[in-house]
Scaffold this motif. Structure first.
Motif, PDB file in Angstrom:
ATOM      1  N   PRO A  93       0.818  -1.213   0.000  1.00 21.32           N
ATOM      2  CA  PRO A  93       0.000   0.000   0.000  1.00 21.32           C
ATOM      3  C   PRO A  93       0.855   1.267   0.000  1.00 21.32           C
ATOM      4  CG  PRO A  93      -0.737  -1.531   1.702  1.00 21.32           C
ATOM      5  CD  PRO A  93       0.571  -2.050   1.189  1.00 21.32           C
ATOM      6  N   TYR A  94       2.158   1.124   0.297  1.00 12.33           N
ATOM      7  CA  TYR A  94       3.019   2.292   0.475  1.00 12.33           C
ATOM      8  C   TYR A  94       3.990   2.515  -0.684  1.00 12.33           C
ATOM      9  CZ  TYR A  94       1.107   1.309   5.026  1.00 12.33           C
ATOM     10  OH  TYR A  94       0.227   1.036   6.046  1.00 12.33           O
ATOM     11  N   THR A  95       3.856   1.742  -1.765  1.00 12.69           N
ATOM     12  CA  THR A  95       4.727   1.932  -2.925  1.00 12.69           C
ATOM     13  C   THR A  95       3.893   2.288  -4.146  1.00 12.69           C
ATOM     14  OG1 THR A  95       4.679  -0.438  -3.443  1.00 12.69           O
ATOM     15  CG2 THR A  95       6.495   0.364  -2.063  1.00 12.69           C
ATOM     16  N   ASN A 101      10.060   1.963  -2.238  1.00 14.81           N
ATOM     17  CA  ASN A 101      10.192   1.100  -1.060  1.00 14.81           C
ATOM     18  C   ASN A 101       9.277   1.538   0.076  1.00 14.81           C
ATOM     19  OD1 ASN A 101      12.236   3.299  -1.283  1.00 14.81           O
ATOM     20  ND2 ASN A 101      12.683   2.749   0.838  1.00 14.81           N
ATOM     21  N   SER A 102       8.709   0.559   0.768  1.00 14.57           N
ATOM     22  CA  SER A 102       7.837   0.845   1.908  1.00 14.57           C
ATOM     23  C   SER A 102       8.670   1.328   3.089  1.00 14.57           C
ATOM     24  CB  SER A 102       7.054  -0.412   2.285  1.00 14.57           C
ATOM     25  OG  SER A 102       7.922  -1.490   2.532  1.00 14.57           O
ATOM     26  N   PRO A 128       8.793  15.424   0.285  1.00  9.65           N
ATOM     27  CA  PRO A 128       8.504  14.494   1.379  1.00  9.65           C
ATOM     28  C   PRO A 128       7.279  13.628   1.110  1.00  9.65           C
ATOM     29  CG  PRO A 128       7.860  16.727   1.957  1.00  9.65           C
ATOM     30  CD  PRO A 128       8.619  16.825   0.683  1.00  9.65           C
ATOM     31  N   VAL A 129       7.346  12.385   1.573  1.00  3.38           N
ATOM     32  CA  VAL A 129       6.217  11.463   1.490  1.00  3.38           C
ATOM     33  C   VAL A 129       5.747  11.134   2.892  1.00  3.38           C
ATOM     34  CG1 VAL A 129       6.857  10.477  -0.734  1.00  3.38           C
ATOM     35  CG2 VAL A 129       7.771   9.466   1.343  1.00  3.38           C
ATOM     36  N   PHE A 130       4.455  10.952   3.015  1.00  3.08           N
ATOM     37  CA  PHE A 130       3.804  10.793   4.305  1.00  3.08           C
ATOM     38  C   PHE A 130       2.995   9.508   4.260  1.00  3.08           C
ATOM     39  CE2 PHE A 130       0.577  11.694   7.491  1.00  3.08           C
ATOM     40  CZ  PHE A 130       1.205  12.491   8.426  1.00  3.08           C
ATOM     41  N   ALA A 131       3.456   8.471   4.961  1.00  4.64           N
ATOM     42  CA  ALA A 131       2.748   7.187   4.999  1.00  4.64           C
ATOM     43  C   ALA A 131       1.739   7.203   6.143  1.00  4.64           C
ATOM     44  CB  ALA A 131       3.735   6.045   5.181  1.00  4.64           C
ATOM     45  N   PHE A 132       0.488   6.855   5.841  1.00 13.44           N
ATOM     46  CA  PHE A 132      -0.550   6.847   6.872  1.00 13.44           C
ATOM     47  C   PHE A 132      -1.096   5.435   7.061  1.00 13.44           C
ATOM     48  CE2 PHE A 132      -2.494   8.062   2.841  1.00 13.44           C
ATOM     49  CZ  PHE A 132      -3.591   7.222   2.733  1.00 13.44           C
ATOM     50  N   VAL A 133      -1.418   5.110   8.300  1.00 15.54           N
ATOM     51  CA  VAL A 133      -1.914   3.790   8.689  1.00 15.54           C
ATOM     52  C   VAL A 133      -3.255   3.945   9.385  1.00 15.54           C
ATOM     53  CG1 VAL A 133      -1.485   1.758  10.144  1.00 15.54           C
ATOM     54  CG2 VAL A 133       0.428   2.869   8.957  1.00 15.54           C
ATOM     55  N   SER A 134      -4.262   3.220   8.904  1.00 20.63           N
ATOM     56  CA  SER A 134      -5.571   3.155   9.566  1.00 20.63           C
ATOM     57  C   SER A 134      -6.229   4.521   9.714  1.00 20.63           C
ATOM     58  CB  SER A 134      -5.428   2.496  10.953  1.00 20.63           C
ATOM     59  OG  SER A 134      -6.685   2.274  11.553  1.00 20.63           O
ATOM     60  N   LEU A 135      -6.266   5.274   8.616  1.00 20.93           N
ATOM     61  CA  LEU A 135      -6.913   6.596   8.646  1.00 20.93           C
ATOM     62  C   LEU A 135      -8.414   6.413   8.435  1.00 20.93           C
ATOM     63  CD1 LEU A 135      -6.251   9.701   8.740  1.00 20.93           C
ATOM     64  CD2 LEU A 135      -6.420   9.632   6.253  1.00 20.93           C
ATOM     65  N   ASN A 136      -9.090   5.977   9.467  1.00 16.10           N
ATOM     66  CA  ASN A 136     -10.533   5.746   9.312  1.00 16.10           C
ATOM     67  C   ASN A 136     -11.366   6.801  10.028  1.00 16.10           C
ATOM     68  OD1 ASN A 136      -9.769   4.806  11.823  1.00 16.10           O
ATOM     69  ND2 ASN A 136     -10.701   2.793  11.609  1.00 16.10           N
ATOM     70  N   GLY A 196      -1.881   4.127   3.135  1.00 12.15           N
ATOM     71  CA  GLY A 196      -1.300   4.598   1.890  1.00 12.15           C
ATOM     72  C   GLY A 196      -0.276   5.696   2.077  1.00 12.15           C
ATOM     73  N   VAL A 197      -0.020   6.430   0.993  1.00 12.70           N
ATOM     74  CA  VAL A 197       1.019   7.456   0.984  1.00 12.70           C
ATOM     75  C   VAL A 197       0.547   8.675   0.208  1.00 12.70           C
ATOM     76  CG1 VAL A 197       3.300   8.041   0.038  1.00 12.70           C
ATOM     77  CG2 VAL A 197       2.981   5.881   1.230  1.00 12.70           C
TER      78      VAL A 197
END
Length: 262
Positions: A93-95, A101-102, A128-136, A196-197
């Motif tokens: 989900p992050y590439t 690369n994740s 810059p890249v910003f990886a987000f987890v569980s943005l519900n 995602g990113v």
């Protein structure tokens, strides 16, 4: 006041922005230690090691956070339910076409409070890249700074994230007076667990954003294509380091103004 909702289509977005930022290895933050805040709230420190530089990263959140994972722990960047798919960057989900690369390791900052927070870098960094987890149950708002949605779990061939799948939307609101608010929110389409990113293009020394809710928990980490000096050749005009907050005009007050108008 005008509000524009932008649905994320991974393939289309990659095509639209392929000329802006090309695929590249990302140097992710190595978060270290614990809470180093001297007063209330939370402050975390990390480093980004690029090909020629070591950049110190400081994250501050006056409202506190959910938890801080700087060494070991669950791999929330693994693919599939509870990480059952392991790491596979070809479908992560992050590439994407812009991110090879994740996130490195398991480092994550988990949020649980509404309000403003800041990332600052010891030198100007690029794209810059910003990886987000569980943005519900939460959403992020950036003042006067657009971003590109590069990848989302469950779309465009990407695997679902640790907690599942879910789409996101970018909401652009004209606040008037030349101010725009760019929001990243869950769309609740294809699931309710977006992973995602997103990416900002240009040179930055500070990133400031607003969390919309006290949802426990949603997490993030940040990476870069390199320092501004590395990515933007000296022969060209190096963009001035930017900030995602407008000086002298608080993000929270602008969001409040928007809500009152609605």
């Amino acid at each position: 006041m005008t509000t524009l909702h932008v649905k994320f289509f991974a393939g289309t977005t990659a095509l639209l922005f392929s000329g802006l930022v090309t695929a590249a290895p990302i140097f992710w933050t190595d978060w270290t230690g614990g809470n180093v805040a001297t007063g209330a709230g939370f402050q975390g420190v990390g480093t980004i090691t690029t090909t020629t530089a070591t950049v110190t990263v400081n994250y501050t959140n006056a409202n506190g956070i959910g938890f801080y994972q700087a060494s070991g722990g669950n791999d929330y960047y693994a693919n599939g339910s509870f990480g059952s798919g392991g790491r596979n960057d070809s479908i992560s989900p992050y590439t994407s076409s812009a991110v090879d690369n994740s996130p490195t390791g398991t480092d994550i900052v988990a949020l649980s409070r509404a309000g403003s927070q800041t990332l600052s870098f010891s030198e100007s960094i690029a794209n810059p890249v910003f990886a987000f987890v569980s943005l519900n149950g939460n959403g992020y708002a950036f003042l006067n700074q657009d971003f590109n949605i590069l990848s989302v779990g469950g779309e465009d061939g990407n695997a679902c994230g640790y907690w599942g799948c879910g789409g996101v939307t970018k909401v652009v609101t004209d606040l008037g007076g030349g101010d725009f608010l760019y929001e990243l929110n869950s769309s609740n389409i294809g699931g309710s667990e977006p992973h995602g990113v997103i990416q900002f293009t240009g040179a930055f020394s500070t990133l400031v954003w607003e969390s919309a809710s006290n949802e426990y928990w949603n997490g993030f980490t940040v990476g870069v294509q390199g320092t501004a000096v590395e990515v933007f050749p000296p022969s060209n005009s190096v963009p001035e380091p930017g900030t995602l907050a407008l000086a002298g005009l608080g993000l929270a007050s602008l969001i409040g103004r928007r809500q009152r108008k609605i």
